[in-house]
Design an enzyme around this catalytic site. Structure first.
Site, PDB file in Angstrom:
ATOM      1  N   SER A 209      13.151 -15.673 -16.055  1.00 18.20           N
ATOM      2  CA  SER A 209      13.325 -14.853 -17.356  1.00 18.20           C
ATOM      3  C   SER A 209      13.948 -13.502 -16.828  1.00 18.20           C
ATOM      4  O   SER A 209      14.119 -13.294 -15.678  1.00 18.20           O
ATOM      5  CB  SER A 209      12.131 -14.696 -18.333  1.00 18.20           C
ATOM      6  OG  SER A 209      12.569 -14.286 -19.400  1.00 18.20           O
ATOM      7  N   ASN A 210      13.756 -12.408 -17.770  1.00 18.28           N
ATOM      8  CA  ASN A 210      14.122 -10.968 -17.466  1.00 18.28           C
ATOM      9  C   ASN A 210      13.469 -10.193 -18.261  1.00 18.28           C
ATOM     10  O   ASN A 210      12.606 -10.617 -19.044  1.00 18.28           O
ATOM     11  CB  ASN A 210      15.695 -10.884 -17.528  1.00 18.28           C
ATOM     12  CG  ASN A 210      16.081 -11.277 -19.093  1.00 18.28           C
ATOM     13  OD1 ASN A 210      15.792 -10.610 -19.887  1.00 18.28           O
ATOM     14  ND2 ASN A 210      17.033 -12.175 -19.181  1.00 18.28           N
ATOM     15  N   ARG A 211      13.486  -8.636 -18.121  1.00 16.61           N
ATOM     16  CA  ARG A 211      12.644  -7.776 -18.637  1.00 16.61           C
ATOM     17  C   ARG A 211      12.997  -7.456 -20.111  1.00 16.61           C
ATOM     18  O   ARG A 211      12.576  -6.318 -20.547  1.00 16.61           O
ATOM     19  CB  ARG A 211      12.944  -6.555 -17.918  1.00 16.61           C
ATOM     20  CG  ARG A 211      12.322  -6.850 -16.599  1.00 16.61           C
ATOM     21  CD  ARG A 211      12.416  -5.611 -15.634  1.00 16.61           C
ATOM     22  NE  ARG A 211      12.511  -3.862 -16.460  1.00 16.61           N
ATOM     23  CZ  ARG A 211      13.198  -3.244 -16.090  1.00 16.61           C
ATOM     24  NH1 ARG A 211      14.217  -3.220 -14.950  1.00 16.61           N
ATOM     25  NH2 ARG A 211      13.255  -2.281 -16.815  1.00 16.61           N
ATOM     26  N   ALA A 276      19.446 -11.045 -23.731  1.00 13.56           N
ATOM     27  CA  ALA A 276      19.605 -11.181 -22.128  1.00 13.56           C
ATOM     28  C   ALA A 276      19.606 -12.708 -21.993  1.00 13.56           C
ATOM     29  O   ALA A 276      18.207 -13.008 -21.685  1.00 13.56           O
ATOM     30  CB  ALA A 276      18.854 -10.208 -21.399  1.00 13.56           C
TER      31      ALA A 276
END
Ligand code: PMT
Length: 406
Positions: A209-211, A276
């Site tokens: 995943s991402n932030r 995102a």
């Protein structure tokens, strides 16, 4: 929406929640408002005027007969200048006085003189909030057009639990925005907004995943709703509460996001892809938990580019993408805009501290397909959201004019 140039009056009355008015004041000034604080006599027992004076940069008003005041009828002058009056916290006492037109101190006199919209933020014990007298006073005020927020339910200062807590600062600011922007310039529009990250499973307990926190996308959805649009919010997992009034479509993976977006695309007049999306997923996610303590090679395969697919379908919608860049922002963003074939690209430099992923603020560059470039200064994300939506409206109007034969 920025609160720049807004003159606000913040009335604070004698509740244990008076200290929360300090945080509210800080947020209002951070958003650009000029705030004059009026303290009731009892509020001064809870929080001293010095705190409010320091944060607002202005004298704090309490006394109707202040010999130091330059303006003998200052409550009238102030009430005339104000774009909105907020009473937070509002005790049962001030609600009663306002409902009955009693004017026995600076704040209640000012409430009678005010022509600007009034927002009351009650905070009190649960039993008091439910008392028939308070219910009747709130009903009277609402009938007269005063906005009275509902208190939150939870632990109260009395040690009891119930409805009476001071609401979240964000909720108060949002209610204020609704009061200040009567213009519903997005009425009739149907926005499809994506927000947050996607999660691509590796096994039942791990994922890529991402932030992304979702703040930028939720800010866009909230602003669009306030401005009268119908909003569908397709969101990856976040810790945020979906804005009331949006059609909320929670998703986990990029593929689920793609399906949801394509499903809702035909109805949309404006698509904004702030999410995102993970560029890769594991080619083979394990159905059982992968054991640790040995090297692991993960084979990744690219996810479909949802934004490019949306643009390629040439929907009847204005298509806005985001670009998270770390270097050569303008050039990379221009290339991305052309590659994806969209109308507007919002580029942010996510290598900068205090903006981009997870931050409260953002600073972006708006690049459109007609060659225009517009930088927006660093601002809270709700303000960035409003500026993006206004830019979309003006670009679309300009594009329609260009198409009109002379
Ligand atoms: O959520 P916050 O914490 O508030 O942070 C905001 C943000 C940094 C996430 C936001 O401002 C932002 O930049 N969002 C886009 C992040 C991103 O994925 O950028 P990108 O350059 O990798 O993608 C470009 C565009 O293509 C984006 O609109 C993205 O949604 C879209 N995309 C990307 C990959 C993919 N497979 N499908 C897509 O649709």
């Amino acid at each position: 929406m920025s609160l720049d140039g807004r003159e606000l009056i913040l009335g604070v009355t004698g509740s244990i929640a008076a200290y929360k008015a300090v945080y509210l004041l800080r947020e209002l000034t951070r958003l650009g408002a000029s705030v004059t604080v009026c303290l009731s006599e009892h509020a001064r027992e809870f929080v001293g005027p010095l705190t409010f004076r320091t944060l607002s940069g202005r004298a704090v008003l309490s006394n109707l007969f202040d010999p130091q005041s330059a303006d003998a009828v200052e409550h009238v002058a102030l009430a005339e200048r104000a774009h909105a009056v907020i009473v937070a916290p509002a005790t049962a006492n001030v609600l009663a006085k306002a409902a009955h037109g009693i004017a026995d101190d600076f704040l209640t006199t000012l409430l009678l003189a005010a022509r600007a919209p009034v927002l009351m933020v009650p905070a009190m014990d649960g039993g008091m909030w439910e008392h028939a007298a308070v219910t009747a006073n709130v009903a009277t005020l609402r009938r007269r057009g005063v906005t009275v927020l509902e208190p939150e339910t939870g632990a109260l200062a009395s040690g009891l639990s119930g409805k009476g807590r001071f609401p979240d600062i964000d909720e108060i600011v949002e209610a204020l925005r609704r009061l200040l922007v009567p213009a519903r310039d997005l009425a009739g529009e149907r926005l499809l907004v994506t927000a947050g990250p996607t999660r691509e499973p590796i096994d039942p307990v791990r994922y890529i995943s991402n932030r992304s926190s979702g703040k930028m996308g939720y800010g866009l959805a909230t602003a669009a709703l306030r401005r009268g649009a119908e909003v569908t919010l397709v969101s990856g997992p976040t810790a945020l509460t979906p804005p009331a009034g949006a059609v909320f479509v929670p998703v986990q993976t990029a593929e689920e996001m793609r399906e949801a977006v394509l499903h809702h695309l035909d109805r949309a007049t404006i698509v904004v892809k702030a999410a995102a999306v993970a560029d890769y997923r594991a080619r083979h996610a394990s159905s059982t938990k992968i054991k640790g303590k040995r090297d692991l090679t993960l084979e990744l395969t690219p996810n479909a580019d949802i934004l490019a697919e949306v643009a390629a379908r040439r929907p009847n919608a204005f298509v806005v993408g985001f670009a998270a860049e770390t270097d050569d922002v303008a050039a990379n963003a221009r290339a991305k805009l052309e590659r994806k074939g969209i109308d507007l690209l919002v580029a942010n430099d996510v290598s900068q501290q205090g903006i981009g992923f997870e931050a409260e603020d953002n600073e972006v560059l708006l690049l459109d397909r007609w060659g225009g470039v517009r930088p927006l200064p660093r601002m809270p994300k709700p303000n960035v959201a409003d500026a993006i939506l206004s830019h979309v409206l003006s670009l679309r109007t300009a594009a329609a004019t260009r198409k009109t034969p002379a």
